[in-house]
Every structure is written in structure tokens, then in C-alpha cells.
Design a protein around this motif. Sequence first.
Motif, PDB file in Angstrom:
ATOM      1  N   GLN A   1      -1.893  67.878 -33.669  1.00  0.00           N
ATOM      2  CA  GLN A   1      -1.915  66.434 -33.857  1.00  0.00           C
ATOM      3  C   GLN A   1      -2.724  65.804 -32.733  1.00  0.00           C
ATOM      4  OE1 GLN A   1       2.262  65.337 -34.222  1.00  0.00           O
ATOM      5  NE2 GLN A   1       2.002  65.162 -36.432  1.00  0.00           N
ATOM      6  N   LYS A   2      -3.224  64.594 -32.977  1.00  0.00           N
ATOM      7  CA  LYS A   2      -4.105  63.935 -32.019  1.00  0.00           C
ATOM      8  C   LYS A   2      -3.550  62.587 -31.600  1.00  0.00           C
ATOM      9  CE  LYS A   2      -8.070  66.187 -33.970  1.00  0.00           C
ATOM     10  NZ  LYS A   2      -9.402  66.147 -34.469  1.00  0.00           N
ATOM     11  N   ILE A   3      -3.959  62.188 -30.397  1.00  0.00           N
ATOM     12  CA  ILE A   3      -3.666  60.867 -29.868  1.00  0.00           C
ATOM     13  C   ILE A   3      -5.015  60.234 -29.549  1.00  0.00           C
ATOM     14  CG2 ILE A   3      -2.578  59.579 -27.982  1.00  0.00           C
ATOM     15  CD1 ILE A   3      -0.717  62.070 -27.650  1.00  0.00           C
ATOM     16  N   ILE A   4      -5.239  59.025 -30.014  1.00  0.00           N
ATOM     17  CA  ILE A   4      -6.486  58.313 -29.756  1.00  0.00           C
ATOM     18  C   ILE A   4      -6.191  57.202 -28.751  1.00  0.00           C
ATOM     19  CG2 ILE A   4      -8.399  57.005 -30.767  1.00  0.00           C
ATOM     20  CD1 ILE A   4      -8.165  59.872 -31.832  1.00  0.00           C
ATOM     21  N   VAL A   5      -6.984  57.163 -27.674  1.00  0.00           N
ATOM     22  CA  VAL A   5      -6.818  56.149 -26.633  1.00  0.00           C
ATOM     23  C   VAL A   5      -8.068  55.282 -26.599  1.00  0.00           C
ATOM     24  CG1 VAL A   5      -6.425  55.768 -24.174  1.00  0.00           C
ATOM     25  CG2 VAL A   5      -5.413  57.760 -25.300  1.00  0.00           C
ATOM     26  N   ALA A   6      -7.877  53.983 -26.762  1.00  0.00           N
ATOM     27  CA  ALA A   6      -8.969  52.996 -26.686  1.00  0.00           C
ATOM     28  C   ALA A   6     -10.148  53.333 -27.603  1.00  0.00           C
ATOM     29  CB  ALA A   6      -9.425  52.839 -25.238  1.00  0.00           C
ATOM     30  N   ASP A   7      -9.910  53.903 -28.737  1.00  0.00           N
ATOM     31  CA  ASP A   7     -10.934  54.232 -29.737  1.00  0.00           C
ATOM     32  C   ASP A   7     -12.030  55.163 -29.242  1.00  0.00           C
ATOM     33  OD1 ASP A   7      -9.730  52.706 -31.737  1.00  0.00           O
ATOM     34  OD2 ASP A   7     -10.747  50.886 -31.056  1.00  0.00           O
ATOM     35  N   GLU A   8     -11.944  55.664 -27.998  1.00  0.00           N
ATOM     36  CA  GLU A   8     -13.000  56.508 -27.455  1.00  0.00           C
ATOM     37  C   GLU A   8     -12.505  57.861 -26.951  1.00  0.00           C
ATOM     38  OE1 GLU A   8     -16.388  53.984 -25.495  1.00  0.00           O
ATOM     39  OE2 GLU A   8     -14.457  53.534 -24.551  1.00  0.00           O
ATOM     40  N   ILE A   9     -11.242  57.973 -26.655  1.00  0.00           N
ATOM     41  CA  ILE A   9     -10.699  59.204 -26.070  1.00  0.00           C
ATOM     42  C   ILE A   9      -9.744  59.836 -27.080  1.00  0.00           C
ATOM     43  CG2 ILE A   9      -9.400  60.184 -24.151  1.00  0.00           C
ATOM     44  CD1 ILE A   9     -10.246  57.634 -22.557  1.00  0.00           C
ATOM     45  N   GLU A  10      -9.979  61.111 -27.361  1.00  0.00           N
ATOM     46  CA  GLU A  10      -9.160  61.846 -28.328  1.00  0.00           C
ATOM     47  C   GLU A  10      -8.462  63.004 -27.605  1.00  0.00           C
ATOM     48  OE1 GLU A  10     -10.479  64.768 -31.741  1.00  0.00           O
ATOM     49  OE2 GLU A  10     -10.874  62.674 -32.298  1.00  0.00           O
ATOM     50  N   ILE A  11      -7.143  63.010 -27.660  1.00  0.00           N
ATOM     51  CA  ILE A  11      -6.350  64.070 -27.039  1.00  0.00           C
ATOM     52  C   ILE A  11      -5.714  64.879 -28.167  1.00  0.00           C
ATOM     53  CG2 ILE A  11      -4.427  64.603 -25.501  1.00  0.00           C
ATOM     54  CD1 ILE A  11      -4.950  61.808 -24.225  1.00  0.00           C
ATOM     55  N   THR A  12      -5.997  66.184 -28.202  1.00  0.00           N
ATOM     56  CA  THR A  12      -5.489  67.057 -29.251  1.00  0.00           C
ATOM     57  C   THR A  12      -4.521  68.069 -28.643  1.00  0.00           C
ATOM     58  OG1 THR A  12      -7.602  66.879 -30.407  1.00  0.00           O
ATOM     59  CG2 THR A  12      -6.138  68.656 -31.100  1.00  0.00           C
ATOM     60  N   ILE A  13      -3.342  68.202 -29.243  1.00  0.00           N
ATOM     61  CA  ILE A  13      -2.367  69.196 -28.798  1.00  0.00           C
ATOM     62  C   ILE A  13      -2.830  70.549 -29.347  1.00  0.00           C
ATOM     63  CG2 ILE A  13       0.054  69.905 -28.830  1.00  0.00           C
ATOM     64  CD1 ILE A  13      -0.560  67.121 -27.489  1.00  0.00           C
TER      65      ILE A  13
ATOM     66  N   ASN B   1       7.096  76.574 -21.342  1.00  0.00           N
ATOM     67  CA  ASN B   1       7.081  75.711 -20.161  1.00  0.00           C
ATOM     68  C   ASN B   1       5.786  74.933 -19.996  1.00  0.00           C
ATOM     69  OD1 ASN B   1       9.647  76.511 -19.255  1.00  0.00           O
ATOM     70  ND2 ASN B   1       8.783  78.382 -18.413  1.00  0.00           N
ATOM     71  N   ARG B   2       4.937  74.937 -20.997  1.00  0.00           N
ATOM     72  CA  ARG B   2       3.674  74.215 -20.848  1.00  0.00           C
ATOM     73  C   ARG B   2       3.135  73.779 -22.199  1.00  0.00           C
ATOM     74  NH1 ARG B   2      -0.637  78.031 -18.246  1.00  0.00           N
ATOM     75  NH2 ARG B   2       1.175  78.762 -17.165  1.00  0.00           N
ATOM     76  N   VAL B   3       2.286  72.792 -22.133  1.00  0.00           N
ATOM     77  CA  VAL B   3       1.591  72.291 -23.309  1.00  0.00           C
ATOM     78  C   VAL B   3       0.104  72.311 -22.982  1.00  0.00           C
ATOM     79  CG1 VAL B   3       1.206  70.299 -24.798  1.00  0.00           C
ATOM     80  CG2 VAL B   3       3.511  70.811 -23.985  1.00  0.00           C
ATOM     81  N   ARG B   4      -0.705  72.885 -23.855  1.00  0.00           N
ATOM     82  CA  ARG B   4      -2.166  72.871 -23.672  1.00  0.00           C
ATOM     83  C   ARG B   4      -2.719  71.808 -24.599  1.00  0.00           C
ATOM     84  NH1 ARG B   4      -5.067  77.971 -24.703  1.00  0.00           N
ATOM     85  NH2 ARG B   4      -6.678  76.886 -23.565  1.00  0.00           N
ATOM     86  N   PHE B   5      -3.611  70.988 -24.047  1.00  0.00           N
ATOM     87  CA  PHE B   5      -4.233  69.962 -24.858  1.00  0.00           C
ATOM     88  C   PHE B   5      -5.700  69.846 -24.502  1.00  0.00           C
ATOM     89  CE2 PHE B   5      -2.214  68.039 -21.201  1.00  0.00           C
ATOM     90  CZ  PHE B   5      -3.199  67.230 -20.667  1.00  0.00           C
ATOM     91  N   GLY B   6      -6.461  69.365 -25.456  1.00  0.00           N
ATOM     92  CA  GLY B   6      -7.886  69.156 -25.249  1.00  0.00           C
ATOM     93  C   GLY B   6      -8.179  67.669 -25.213  1.00  0.00           C
ATOM     94  N   ILE B   7      -9.162  67.291 -24.389  1.00  0.00           N
ATOM     95  CA  ILE B   7      -9.542  65.885 -24.266  1.00  0.00           C
ATOM     96  C   ILE B   7     -11.014  65.759 -24.639  1.00  0.00           C
ATOM     97  CG2 ILE B   7      -9.758  63.906 -22.718  1.00  0.00           C
ATOM     98  CD1 ILE B   7      -7.583  65.228 -20.980  1.00  0.00           C
ATOM     99  N   LYS B   8     -11.308  64.888 -25.589  1.00  0.00           N
ATOM    100  CA  LYS B   8     -12.689  64.607 -25.987  1.00  0.00           C
ATOM    101  C   LYS B   8     -12.959  63.143 -25.644  1.00  0.00           C
ATOM    102  CE  LYS B   8     -13.869  66.214 -29.995  1.00  0.00           C
ATOM    103  NZ  LYS B   8     -14.088  66.356 -31.444  1.00  0.00           N
ATOM    104  N   ALA B   9     -13.976  62.933 -24.790  1.00  0.00           N
ATOM    105  CA  ALA B   9     -14.297  61.578 -24.359  1.00  0.00           C
ATOM    106  C   ALA B   9     -15.789  61.469 -24.087  1.00  0.00           C
ATOM    107  CB  ALA B   9     -13.514  61.244 -23.090  1.00  0.00           C
ATOM    108  N   PRO B  10     -16.336  60.269 -24.113  1.00  0.00           N
ATOM    109  CA  PRO B  10     -17.752  60.095 -23.766  1.00  0.00           C
ATOM    110  C   PRO B  10     -18.010  60.544 -22.328  1.00  0.00           C
ATOM    111  CG  PRO B  10     -16.851  58.081 -24.747  1.00  0.00           C
ATOM    112  CD  PRO B  10     -15.710  59.006 -24.507  1.00  0.00           C
TER     113      PRO B  10
END
Length: 81
Positions: A10-22, A28-37
Motif C-alpha cells: 500500500q502507498k501513502i502520498i504526501v503533498a502530491d509529490e512524495i510516494e511512500i510504499t510499504i 521488528n522492522r518495516v521496509r518502505f520505499g520513497i519516491k520523490a522529485p
Amino acid sequence: MLIISRKKEQKIIVADEIEITILEIGRNRVRFGIKAPKRIPIQTHLKETPAPPETAETTEKQGPVSPLEGLPAAVGSRKPE
């Protein structure tokens, strides 16, 4: 602080420009990816939270300490006769 629950992929969108994907959820941990300009800096260092100092008040809340705590197990034990 905003707290959000998400499942894998699932994804979280921040300010229409930053996409965080679980990506992965472990014990004990969560890995996520961040896509941003490229113009938006992403800091990758960990910010550690300092442990609160131990005070008499926190010691009292923990309860009494046994007078035998910290002694070797052999102290006070009887030898077989």
C-alpha cells in the motif's frame, strides 16, 4: 504526529509529490520505499531518541529490588552432606 496503518504494497502520498510504499513487514522492522522529485532532499540517517534519565521516581515505580539480586547462584546454597 500523524499515525497511519498500511499493509504491504500500500502507498501513502504526501503533498502530491512524495510516494511512500510499504515493501516488507517483518517482526521488528518495516521496509518502505520513497519516491520523490530530486529537488526534495531525503535524509537517510537515523535519529535516535535518547533514553529518559533514571530518577528516584522511576525507580520507585519499578518496585522494590531484592537484596539477593546480583549475587552468584552459589552463595547461600548448601552442599550435599
